[in-house]
Write an enzyme that holds these catalytic residues in place. Structure first.
Site, short mmCIF file in Angstrom:
data_model
loop_
_atom_site.label_atom_id
_atom_site.label_comp_id
_atom_site.label_asym_id
_atom_site.label_seq_id
_atom_site.Cartn_x
_atom_site.Cartn_y
_atom_site.Cartn_z
N ASP A 1 0.88 -1.18 0.00
CA ASP A 1 0.00 0.00 0.00
C ASP A 1 0.91 1.23 0.00
O ASP A 1 1.30 1.72 1.06
CB ASP A 1 -0.89 -0.02 1.26
CG ASP A 1 -1.83 1.18 1.28
OD1 ASP A 1 -2.36 1.56 0.22
OD2 ASP A 1 -2.02 1.75 2.37
N GLU B 1 -3.03 -1.93 -4.88
CA GLU B 1 -4.33 -1.32 -5.23
C GLU B 1 -4.20 -0.49 -6.50
O GLU B 1 -3.24 0.26 -6.67
CB GLU B 1 -4.80 -0.43 -4.06
CG GLU B 1 -6.21 0.09 -4.25
CD GLU B 1 -6.67 0.97 -3.08
OE1 GLU B 1 -6.42 0.61 -1.91
OE2 GLU B 1 -7.25 2.03 -3.35
N ASP C 1 -2.48 1.25 7.32
CA ASP C 1 -1.64 1.00 6.15
C ASP C 1 -1.25 -0.47 6.06
O ASP C 1 -1.24 -1.06 4.98
CB ASP C 1 -0.39 1.89 6.18
CG ASP C 1 -0.76 3.36 6.19
OD1 ASP C 1 -1.12 3.88 5.13
OD2 ASP C 1 -0.72 3.98 7.28
#
Lengths: 164, 164
Positions: A7, A67, A139
């Site tokens: 991330d 992502e 996170d």
């Protein structure tokens, strides 16, 4: 099958490693790479690259999960995020590790069964799916969630634990 | 003093190397790294990193120069540019080479004496300043222009050739 979820961010980059056994995701490790705000963007990018390289060297994941980014607040923050995302993926690219991208909706759907789940729900479901009793940073949880989503897509179907 | 100028893009990345002698910029090399459009973003980022690493290995610049980005068409193109820019700077960051950023205005001012010079004027002035008789691509010219601007800022003042 071992998956490293990342991330990325220009100040904090989360990472999480999960593996599957008997169609069940298992927790291996997670953490955050926190860049001192005083450091220049250059130093922070170097740090992300080195830390992710070390993590790959240590855990030897088969796949990377990250992502997909569809939007950002503004072009300036998109540019900064792009720098961090590019150098975070690079260690995997250079080692020819497959990188799978998933939308936030797919990731939330995979861990919480609901594409609009909030950060708290994602964190709680990641803890439940991976049987993690200690607290997680958002996170770290997001990185683990991307990794879980990837395992689920590769192996098909839902896991025994969690959503049924 | 040897400077590597980089003009990063997600499809074409220009580079140019100049050095100074007697307060005059001299041309050493330039080129473009062109990424096949069919290649994935991952492959393209890997290619930029490897090519810039090779260029640094070959020419051993003292400094890297790159254009500051203030705006982009939209967040999506800013994100893509950020990926390319991050991995293009990374070889220099990992080798602890100083990176200097200049605005488009500063670069145009340095080579053409006019902050709103167009691409053609920048190219023509780069050719004149570096005594290059062959044609240049815009990406190569922009990279050389960033390198010239950097030399000029580090050494102070204007060059003997060109704008006086």
């Amino acid at each position: 099958m071992k998956v490293l979820g990342i991330d990325p961010g220009s100040h904090i980059t989360g990472y999480g490693i999960v593996f599957s056994e008997d169609q069940t995701p298992h927790y291996l490790a997670h953490g955050i790479i926190k860049m001192p705000k005083k450091k220049s963007l250059f130093k922070r990018l170097g740090l992300i690259f080195k830390e992710i390289s070390d993590i790959i060297e240590t855990y030897r994941p088969d796949v990377l999960a990250i992502e997909k980014v569809f939007f950002a607040k503004n072009p300036h923050s998109a540019l900064l995020l792009g720098h961090a995302r590019g150098v975070a993926m690079l260690p995997g690219i250079l080692k020819n590790i497959d990188i799978h991208e998933y939308s936030a909706l797919e990731i939330k759907q995979a861990v919480a069964g609901y594409g609009r789940a909030d950060k708290e729900q994602v964190k709680t479901m990641v803890q439940r799916l991976l049987v993690i009793k200690s607290d997680l940073t958002y996170d770290g949880a997001d990185a683990l969630a991307a990794a879980i989503c990837c395992l689920q897509h590769i192996q098909g179907g839902l896991f025994k634990r969690g959503i049924q």
